[in-house]
Design an enzyme around this catalytic site. Structure first.
Site, PDB file in Angstrom:
ATOM      1  N   CYS A 199       0.851  -1.188   0.000  1.00 17.90           N
ATOM      2  CA  CYS A 199       0.000   0.000   0.000  1.00 17.90           C
ATOM      3  C   CYS A 199       0.884   1.233   0.000  1.00 17.90           C
ATOM      4  CB  CYS A 199      -0.882  -0.009   1.252  1.00 17.90           C
ATOM      5  SG  CYS A 199      -1.928   1.447   1.399  1.00 17.90           S
ATOM      6  N   HIS A 215      -9.006  -3.513  -2.282  1.00 17.84           N
ATOM      7  CA  HIS A 215      -8.077  -2.711  -1.480  1.00 17.84           C
ATOM      8  C   HIS A 215      -8.484  -1.227  -1.498  1.00 17.84           C
ATOM      9  CE1 HIS A 215      -3.820  -1.881  -0.018  1.00 17.84           C
ATOM     10  NE2 HIS A 215      -4.213  -0.684  -0.405  1.00 17.84           N
ATOM     11  N   GLU A 216      -8.786  -0.699  -2.686  1.00 15.18           N
ATOM     12  CA  GLU A 216      -9.120   0.729  -2.793  1.00 15.18           C
ATOM     13  C   GLU A 216     -10.484   1.041  -2.183  1.00 15.18           C
ATOM     14  OE1 GLU A 216      -6.739   2.607  -3.367  1.00 15.18           O
ATOM     15  OE2 GLU A 216      -5.438   1.070  -4.217  1.00 15.18           O
ATOM     16  N   HIS A 251     -10.125   1.501   1.404  1.00 17.41           N
ATOM     17  CA  HIS A 251      -9.637   2.836   1.765  1.00 17.41           C
ATOM     18  C   HIS A 251     -10.796   3.819   1.889  1.00 17.41           C
ATOM     19  CE1 HIS A 251      -5.297   2.768   1.933  1.00 17.41           C
ATOM     20  NE2 HIS A 251      -5.187   2.158   0.765  1.00 17.41           N
TER      21      HIS A 251
HETATM   22 ZN    ZN Z   1      -3.580   1.215  -0.089  1.00 20.43          ZN
END
Ligand code: ZN
Length: 169
Positions: free
Chosen positions: A90, A132-133, A136
């Site tokens: 990341c 993953h995004e 976030h």
């Molecule tokens: Zn990340």
């Protein structure tokens, strides 16, 4: 916060996201990572050769490369049950890597920068990068998804990163 594309501020933000991602040589970036709490993120996997991806748009297989960089707003992800552990990193945690369990295939409903609703199905690395995004955007970090023993093994590195971040503030 949800966004309402199309608008010029969002286009501007998308350019900042893309440039920041490129400068850091990352494959994805979400607005909260640059201090903006808006529901927009980008991925671009064209530099990754060893980990394959698949993509379907509105149910039809497409060449995902043509759709990169892929910007998405207000995403809603549907996970499938089959999952595996693969190495993940990341941009918010330089040099930190570890296995994270993710769905192999996902569906994502979102708005593109023009405000068009899109239904995308992804497999392989693209499925992982999108999960993953989207995490976030919900304030979830990849280290939060790690198995406790994996995270414990990384805790010395995490502490060093945290101290560096504190020193910068
Ligand atoms: Zn990340």
């Amino acid at each position: 916060m949800r966004v309402t594309p199309p608008n010029e501020k969002l286009n501007e933000l998308s350019r900042v996201l893309e440039n920041t991602m490129r400068e850091a040589e990352g494959i994805g970036l979400a607005a909260p990572q640059i201090g903006v709490s808006l529901q927009i993120a980008v991925v671009d996997l064209r530099k990754v050769e060893k980990r394959p991806s698949t993509m379907e748009l509105m149910g039809k297989p497409v060449d995902w490369r043509v759709h990169m960089p892929l910007f998405f707003c207000n995403p809603v992800i549907t996970l499938t049950r089959k999952r595996d552990d693969e190495d993940e990193g990341c941009l918010s945690f330089p040099n930190l890597h570890g296995p994270v369990r993710r769905s192999l295939r996902i569906q994502m409903d979102y708005l593109d920068l023009k405000g068009h609703p899109v239904t995308l199905t992804a497999g392989g690395l693209l499925a992982r990068a999108l999960q993953h995004e989207v995490d976030h955007l919900m304030g979830i970090l990849f280290i939060d998804r790690m198995a406790p023993d994996v995270r414990r093994a990384l805790s010395p590195e995490l502490e060093i990163l945290q101290q560096k971040q504190l020193a910068r503030k």
